[in-house]
Design a protein around this motif. Structure first.
Motif: not given
Length: 157
Positions: A39-44, A69-71, A79-81
């Motif tokens: 999962y890419m944090l910046s682009s989602h 998808l949880c991330h 929330r905590g990912y």
């Protein structure tokens, strides 16, 4: 399966398992080697390793999608990912997602080293067991600073 099919599958799994839409992109990334997806944090966006689908099938692919998808959903909710977060672990259990993906059959496991090198200090006879070779010109005994010599090399069965 192509990227369009993957996008549709991720959107379907998101609605069925999480009750929330997936509004970004999912695609295969052939450069992923050691993981099933990310999962890419910046682009989602979500990237999936196609080899897992090809070698382990649809069930493994759906498990990887649920994990990513949880991330995704936890990160967007603030929330905590991360893997160590309790929110993440609880959501994994709730949706039946695996914590880790299976290993690929074509990727051999790194085996433990079969050899053991025995070094001894010339001064105090301190014994050192190592799996990797020690440069005896550079390193000395940690106990008395004496010279190290290779005593023997053992091989395990």
């Amino acid at each position: 399966m192509n990227d369009k099919d993957l996008q549709n599958l991720v959107e379907t799994v998101s609605l069925e398992s999480f009750g929330k839409p997936f509004l970004h992109q999912a695609y295969f990334n052939a450069r992923l080697r050691t993981t099933g997806g990310r999962y890419m944090l910046s682009s989602h966006h979500i990237e999936i390793n196609k080899k897992y689908f090809e070698q382990l099938g649809m069930d493994e692919l759906i498990g990887i999608i649920k994990h990513e998808l949880c991330h995704y959903h936890l990160h967007l909710e603030g929330r905590g990912y991360k893997h160590r977060d309790q929110d993440f672990r609880l959501l994994l259990k709730k949706v039946g997602a695996p914590r880790f993906c299976s290993s690929l059959p074509d990727r051999p496991m790194r085996s433990q080293s079969k050899k053991v090198l025995i070094y001894a200090c010339k001064e105090c006879n301190q014994i050192y067991r190592r799996r990797r070779a020690v440069d005896t010109k550079r390193y000395v005994c940690g106990k008395c600073k004496g010279k190290l010599v290779l005593e023997k090399e053992l091989t395990k069965d």
